[in-house]
Design a protein around this motif. Structure first.
Motif, PDB file in Angstrom:
ATOM      1  N   THR A 168       0.812   8.892 -21.535  1.00  0.00           N
ATOM      2  CA  THR A 168       1.566   7.808 -20.883  1.00  0.00           C
ATOM      3  C   THR A 168       2.557   8.288 -19.829  1.00  0.00           C
ATOM      4  N   ASP A 169       3.013   9.543 -19.934  1.00  0.00           N
ATOM      5  CA  ASP A 169       4.045  10.020 -19.010  1.00  0.00           C
ATOM      6  C   ASP A 169       3.659  11.303 -18.281  1.00  0.00           C
ATOM      7  N   GLY A 170       2.456  11.823 -18.524  1.00  0.00           N
ATOM      8  CA  GLY A 170       2.020  13.034 -17.848  1.00  0.00           C
ATOM      9  C   GLY A 170       2.542  14.298 -18.494  1.00  0.00           C
ATOM     10  N   LEU A 171       2.247  15.419 -17.863  1.00  0.00           N
ATOM     11  CA  LEU A 171       2.670  16.722 -18.389  1.00  0.00           C
ATOM     12  C   LEU A 171       4.184  16.901 -18.246  1.00  0.00           C
ATOM     13  N   ARG A 230       7.612  19.274 -15.082  1.00  0.00           N
ATOM     14  CA  ARG A 230       8.070  18.663 -13.834  1.00  0.00           C
ATOM     15  C   ARG A 230       9.586  18.841 -13.726  1.00  0.00           C
ATOM     16  N   ARG A 231      10.028  19.168 -12.540  1.00  0.00           N
ATOM     17  CA  ARG A 231      11.443  19.505 -12.329  1.00  0.00           C
ATOM     18  C   ARG A 231      12.374  18.350 -12.682  1.00  0.00           C
ATOM     19  N   GLU A 232      11.940  17.122 -12.371  1.00  0.00           N
ATOM     20  CA  GLU A 232      12.832  15.978 -12.587  1.00  0.00           C
ATOM     21  C   GLU A 232      13.099  15.697 -14.065  1.00  0.00           C
ATOM     22  N   LEU A 233      12.267  16.239 -14.940  1.00  0.00           N
ATOM     23  CA  LEU A 233      12.472  16.033 -16.378  1.00  0.00           C
ATOM     24  C   LEU A 233      13.602  16.895 -16.933  1.00  0.00           C
ATOM     25  N   LEU A 234      13.947  17.974 -16.218  1.00  0.00           N
ATOM     26  CA  LEU A 234      14.943  18.910 -16.733  1.00  0.00           C
ATOM     27  C   LEU A 234      16.349  18.434 -16.381  1.00  0.00           C
ATOM     28  N   THR A 235      16.736  17.328 -16.993  1.00  0.00           N
ATOM     29  CA  THR A 235      18.084  16.795 -16.838  1.00  0.00           C
ATOM     30  C   THR A 235      19.060  17.662 -17.638  1.00  0.00           C
ATOM     31  N   PRO A 236      20.365  17.537 -17.393  1.00  0.00           N
ATOM     32  CA  PRO A 236      21.325  18.346 -18.168  1.00  0.00           C
ATOM     33  C   PRO A 236      21.167  18.191 -19.679  1.00  0.00           C
ATOM     34  N   TRP A 237      20.957  16.947 -20.154  1.00  0.00           N
ATOM     35  CA  TRP A 237      20.841  16.762 -21.596  1.00  0.00           C
ATOM     36  C   TRP A 237      19.503  17.246 -22.140  1.00  0.00           C
ATOM     37  N   GLU A 288      19.459   5.903 -19.967  1.00  0.00           N
ATOM     38  CA  GLU A 288      18.711   6.686 -18.986  1.00  0.00           C
ATOM     39  C   GLU A 288      18.421   8.116 -19.452  1.00  0.00           C
ATOM     40  N   VAL A 289      19.193   8.591 -20.423  1.00  0.00           N
ATOM     41  CA  VAL A 289      18.954   9.936 -20.959  1.00  0.00           C
ATOM     42  C   VAL A 289      17.665   9.979 -21.794  1.00  0.00           C
ATOM     43  N   LEU A 290      17.353   8.850 -22.443  1.00  0.00           N
ATOM     44  CA  LEU A 290      16.242   8.801 -23.391  1.00  0.00           C
ATOM     45  C   LEU A 290      14.915   8.536 -22.668  1.00  0.00           C
ATOM     46  N   THR A 291      14.450   9.537 -21.928  1.00  0.00           N
ATOM     47  CA  THR A 291      13.149   9.469 -21.265  1.00  0.00           C
ATOM     48  C   THR A 291      12.032   9.689 -22.294  1.00  0.00           C
ATOM     49  N   PRO A 292      10.774   9.373 -21.956  1.00  0.00           N
ATOM     50  CA  PRO A 292       9.680   9.618 -22.917  1.00  0.00           C
ATOM     51  C   PRO A 292       9.611  11.056 -23.416  1.00  0.00           C
ATOM     52  N   TRP A 293       9.813  12.025 -22.518  1.00  0.00           N
ATOM     53  CA  TRP A 293       9.744  13.423 -22.963  1.00  0.00           C
ATOM     54  C   TRP A 293      10.981  13.836 -23.759  1.00  0.00           C
ATOM     55  N   MET A 294      12.126  13.205 -23.496  1.00  0.00           N
ATOM     56  CA  MET A 294      13.298  13.455 -24.337  1.00  0.00           C
ATOM     57  C   MET A 294      13.046  12.934 -25.750  1.00  0.00           C
ATOM     58  N   GLU A 295      12.438  11.760 -25.862  1.00  0.00           N
ATOM     59  CA  GLU A 295      12.106  11.216 -27.176  1.00  0.00           C
ATOM     60  C   GLU A 295      11.155  12.143 -27.933  1.00  0.00           C
ATOM     61  N   ALA A 296      10.126  12.640 -27.233  1.00  0.00           N
ATOM     62  CA  ALA A 296       9.170  13.555 -27.872  1.00  0.00           C
ATOM     63  C   ALA A 296       9.857  14.848 -28.301  1.00  0.00           C
TER      64      ALA A 296
END
Length: 238
Positions: free
Chosen positions: A30-33, A36-43, A161-169
């Motif tokens: 659902t969200d791809g691999l 990706r740089r944009e996924l590496l947020t501070p949290w 906004e911190v709780l992205t799909p990859w953060m949840e995983a």
């Protein structure tokens, strides 16, 4: 009751392994691999530091448990790459290896125990003792510093906004490893009150609690004892 414990824990980690596998597949679909740089947020970065400190603690047990460095290295690579999928798979495998007498006596003890010692363990035990204390003290300080810095520079993590799909995983992955560490803490502690206290701290503070707990246990061991005895409760240190 003890047989039920072995079956219950084996079933628990089988289910948890399926949960994180399904979570990983769903998130990729659902969200791809995740590379990706944009996924590496501070949290996300702070969560990954937290995650891999716990991975290191579990990896230290795997290194002790495995009888040769080739298999230990293979499991460590899988642990780093697949996280709690490897944790669950490894734990279930260890429970499946238990003989009926071991399952009847103390299954957690025999799952933690390695039947052979690597060469040179006794000669290096004093160095290992000091190194383990320094390592986990440093890692605890690293995580505390990371947490403090991220709070100061990026604010509270309790934002939508911190709780992205990859953060949840990643959080599912993280807390499955926390379950594994919590089982160990419950086995180690002599009362349910202290066990619940440490498990609540694990849930709230993650690898900071892991490091504090391990260092605390190391200081409770006599310095002449081998460092691997930190794995076992007071009744199983003979």
């Amino acid at each position: 009751m003890i047989v039920s414990l072995a079956i219950g824990l084996r079933s628990l980690f089988t289910v948890l392994g399926c949960v994180i596998t399904a979570t990983l597949i769903y998130t990729i679909a659902t969200d791809g691999l995740p590379f990706r740089r944009e996924l590496l947020t501070p949290w996300m970065a702070a969560t990954l530091v937290d995650f891999y400190i716990n991975v290191l603690a579990i990896g230290a047990w795997i290194v002790y448990k495995e009888s040769n460095w080739i298999s230990a290295t293979l499991w460590l690579v899988l642990l780093v790459c697949l996280g709690s999928i490897t944790t669950c798979g490894y734990i279930v495998l260890q429970f499946l290896k238990l003989s009926p007498p071991e399952s009847l006596q103390d299954p957690i003890y025999f799952v933690l125990l390695r039947h052979q010692n690597k060469d040179g363990v006794e000669q290096k035990k004093k160095f290992s003792f000091l190194a383990a204390r320094v390592l986990f003290s440093a890692l605890g300080c690293l995580m505390l510093g990371t947490l403090s810095y991220t709070l100061i520079t990026d604010g509270s993590p309790f934002r939508r906004e911190v709780l992205t799909p990859w953060m949840e995983a990643t959080l599912v992955d993280f807390y499955i490893n926390v379950v594994a560490l919590s089982v160990w803490v419950a086995y180690k502690e002599s009362s349910w009150i202290s066990a619940v206290f440490w498990i609540v701290l694990l849930i709230c503070f993650g690898s900071i609690t892991t490091c504090v707990y391990i260092v605390r246990q190391l200081f409770h061991l006599p310095s002449q004892d081998p460092v691997y005895l930190v794995l076992f409760n007071c009744n199983n240190r003979t």
